[in-house]
Design a protein around this motif. Sequence first.
Motif, PDB file in Angstrom:
ATOM      1  N   PHE A 292     -13.060 -12.335 -38.187  1.00  0.00           N
ATOM      2  CA  PHE A 292     -13.614 -11.444 -39.146  1.00  0.00           C
ATOM      3  C   PHE A 292     -12.688 -10.889 -40.239  1.00  0.00           C
ATOM      4  CE2 PHE A 292     -17.377 -10.953 -36.079  1.00  0.00           C
ATOM      5  CZ  PHE A 292     -18.466 -11.351 -37.074  1.00  0.00           C
ATOM      6  N   ASP A 293     -11.584 -10.376 -39.780  1.00  0.00           N
ATOM      7  CA  ASP A 293     -10.390  -9.858 -40.415  1.00  0.00           C
ATOM      8  C   ASP A 293      -9.949 -10.979 -41.557  1.00  0.00           C
ATOM      9  OD1 ASP A 293     -10.919  -7.552 -39.306  1.00  0.00           O
ATOM     10  OD2 ASP A 293      -9.297  -7.571 -37.930  1.00  0.00           O
ATOM     11  N   ALA A 294      -9.995 -12.127 -41.111  1.00  0.00           N
ATOM     12  CA  ALA A 294      -9.278 -13.294 -41.729  1.00  0.00           C
ATOM     13  C   ALA A 294     -10.182 -13.972 -42.795  1.00  0.00           C
ATOM     14  CB  ALA A 294      -8.922 -14.351 -40.754  1.00  0.00           C
ATOM     15  N   THR A 295     -11.415 -13.129 -42.568  1.00  0.00           N
ATOM     16  CA  THR A 295     -12.326 -13.823 -43.680  1.00  0.00           C
ATOM     17  C   THR A 295     -12.816 -12.648 -44.760  1.00  0.00           C
ATOM     18  OG1 THR A 295     -13.425 -14.987 -41.877  1.00  0.00           O
ATOM     19  CG2 THR A 295     -14.828 -14.818 -43.822  1.00  0.00           C
ATOM     20  N   PRO A 296     -12.366 -12.811 -45.883  1.00  0.00           N
ATOM     21  CA  PRO A 296     -12.633 -11.942 -47.008  1.00  0.00           C
ATOM     22  C   PRO A 296     -13.800 -11.992 -47.770  1.00  0.00           C
ATOM     23  CG  PRO A 296     -11.276 -13.833 -47.788  1.00  0.00           C
ATOM     24  CD  PRO A 296     -11.400 -13.968 -46.388  1.00  0.00           C
ATOM     25  N   ASP A 297     -14.460 -13.041 -47.214  1.00  0.00           N
ATOM     26  CA  ASP A 297     -16.152 -13.219 -47.794  1.00  0.00           C
ATOM     27  C   ASP A 297     -16.928 -12.038 -46.983  1.00  0.00           C
ATOM     28  OD1 ASP A 297     -18.701 -13.789 -48.775  1.00  0.00           O
ATOM     29  OD2 ASP A 297     -18.175 -15.735 -49.332  1.00  0.00           O
TER      30      ASP A 297
ATOM     31  N   MET B 271     -25.873  -2.990 -36.210  1.00  0.00           N
ATOM     32  CA  MET B 271     -24.362  -3.089 -35.803  1.00  0.00           C
ATOM     33  C   MET B 271     -23.403  -3.559 -36.944  1.00  0.00           C
ATOM     34  SD  MET B 271     -24.827  -1.925 -32.973  1.00  0.00           S
ATOM     35  CE  MET B 271     -23.233  -1.894 -32.675  1.00  0.00           C
ATOM     36  N   HIS B 272     -23.963  -4.364 -37.817  1.00  0.00           N
ATOM     37  CA  HIS B 272     -23.246  -4.668 -38.756  1.00  0.00           C
ATOM     38  C   HIS B 272     -22.868  -3.325 -39.939  1.00  0.00           C
ATOM     39  CE1 HIS B 272     -22.374  -5.723 -43.267  1.00  0.00           C
ATOM     40  NE2 HIS B 272     -21.902  -6.730 -42.814  1.00  0.00           N
ATOM     41  N   ALA B 273     -23.699  -2.665 -39.800  1.00  0.00           N
ATOM     42  CA  ALA B 273     -23.626  -1.398 -40.852  1.00  0.00           C
ATOM     43  C   ALA B 273     -22.438  -0.188 -40.241  1.00  0.00           C
ATOM     44  CB  ALA B 273     -25.098  -0.448 -40.922  1.00  0.00           C
ATOM     45  N   ILE B 274     -22.481  -0.265 -38.508  1.00  0.00           N
ATOM     46  CA  ILE B 274     -21.794   0.478 -37.750  1.00  0.00           C
ATOM     47  C   ILE B 274     -20.416  -0.063 -37.570  1.00  0.00           C
ATOM     48  CG2 ILE B 274     -21.784   1.458 -35.494  1.00  0.00           C
ATOM     49  CD1 ILE B 274     -24.597   1.619 -35.620  1.00  0.00           C
ATOM     50  N   LEU B 275     -20.161  -1.342 -37.253  1.00  0.00           N
ATOM     51  CA  LEU B 275     -18.869  -1.798 -36.835  1.00  0.00           C
ATOM     52  C   LEU B 275     -17.670  -1.921 -37.846  1.00  0.00           C
ATOM     53  CD1 LEU B 275     -19.981  -4.515 -34.485  1.00  0.00           C
ATOM     54  CD2 LEU B 275     -19.077  -2.432 -33.727  1.00  0.00           C
ATOM     55  N   PRO B 276     -16.787  -1.718 -37.702  1.00  0.00           N
ATOM     56  CA  PRO B 276     -15.530  -1.755 -38.736  1.00  0.00           C
ATOM     57  C   PRO B 276     -15.074  -3.202 -38.814  1.00  0.00           C
ATOM     58  CG  PRO B 276     -14.593  -1.101 -36.684  1.00  0.00           C
ATOM     59  CD  PRO B 276     -16.076  -1.169 -36.203  1.00  0.00           C
ATOM     60  N   MET B 277     -14.959  -3.536 -40.278  1.00  0.00           N
ATOM     61  CA  MET B 277     -14.512  -4.845 -40.661  1.00  0.00           C
ATOM     62  C   MET B 277     -13.908  -4.954 -41.908  1.00  0.00           C
ATOM     63  SD  MET B 277     -17.630  -7.591 -39.670  1.00  0.00           S
ATOM     64  CE  MET B 277     -18.935  -6.173 -39.884  1.00  0.00           C
ATOM     65  N   ASN B 278     -12.670  -5.566 -42.031  1.00  0.00           N
ATOM     66  CA  ASN B 278     -11.875  -5.574 -43.162  1.00  0.00           C
ATOM     67  C   ASN B 278     -12.714  -6.000 -44.454  1.00  0.00           C
ATOM     68  OD1 ASN B 278      -9.556  -4.685 -41.658  1.00  0.00           O
ATOM     69  ND2 ASN B 278      -8.757  -6.689 -41.804  1.00  0.00           N
ATOM     70  N   GLY B 279     -12.945  -5.203 -45.505  1.00  0.00           N
ATOM     71  CA  GLY B 279     -13.644  -5.543 -46.581  1.00  0.00           C
ATOM     72  C   GLY B 279     -15.129  -5.754 -46.403  1.00  0.00           C
ATOM     73  N   LYS B 280     -15.864  -5.026 -45.512  1.00  0.00           N
ATOM     74  CA  LYS B 280     -17.209  -5.136 -45.276  1.00  0.00           C
ATOM     75  C   LYS B 280     -18.056  -4.760 -46.322  1.00  0.00           C
ATOM     76  CE  LYS B 280     -19.156  -2.230 -42.568  1.00  0.00           C
ATOM     77  NZ  LYS B 280     -19.596  -1.550 -41.383  1.00  0.00           N
TER      78      LYS B 280
END
Length: 242
Positions: free
Chosen positions: A108-113, A203-212
Amino acid sequence: MSPILAEFIGTALLLLLGNGVVANVVLNKTKGNSGGWIVITTGWALAVYVGVVVAGPYSGAHLNPAVSVALAAAGKFNWADVPMFVLAQMGGAMLGTSLVWYNYKDHFDATPDNGLQRACFCTEPAIRKPLRNFICEVTGAFVLLFTIFYFTNAELGTEKTPVGLGSLGAVPVAFLVWAIGLSLGGTTGYAINPARDLGPRIMHAILPMNGKGHSDWAYAWVPVAGPLAGGVLAAALYLLLK
């Protein structure tokens, strides 16, 4: 094991493997990157198989609020049990997709899209036309539930002696979901299951991701209302033809 716990665990396994195959195909630097639609639909079908194998003996393996509501509408399930089944399905979906996020966190962190990130959680249409998208979800869920109503047990001879198939009894529903994905899934991603979409979207709204990016709440009603409507329509036609 209880029916409620079975629904929770079965739905968690469904989402772990179902959204897991999406993550494997769309996220960067995975072994399965760019595997394509056949891999995704096959993975989801096998995810259904696993969930049904585990939950089937204890709850009937609904794993889907549309199934619970449709069975109740057809008189095959107690309406009083629907709310707890739905809560268990939602909780399981949230757990399963959270495990996908944890296992694929580096990817997820390696996927900027951020659209590809969100695709590992919930559905979105290929062409956004909400009314048609809704009808597509109704159609997919209708096929799912109408076919389930006509599933029969394996029998032998003129005496129709029941044949116990064990875990192989879960194969037909896996083929059914595979067929829906291959034939009808290209328009909306075939949620056909409100918990499968809404739980992971939360969960998408809650969990941390780079550039989410955003969780696309404007579309969220389609994969909830569409499957429920399709399931009820399937139950109505089944009762009419019965």
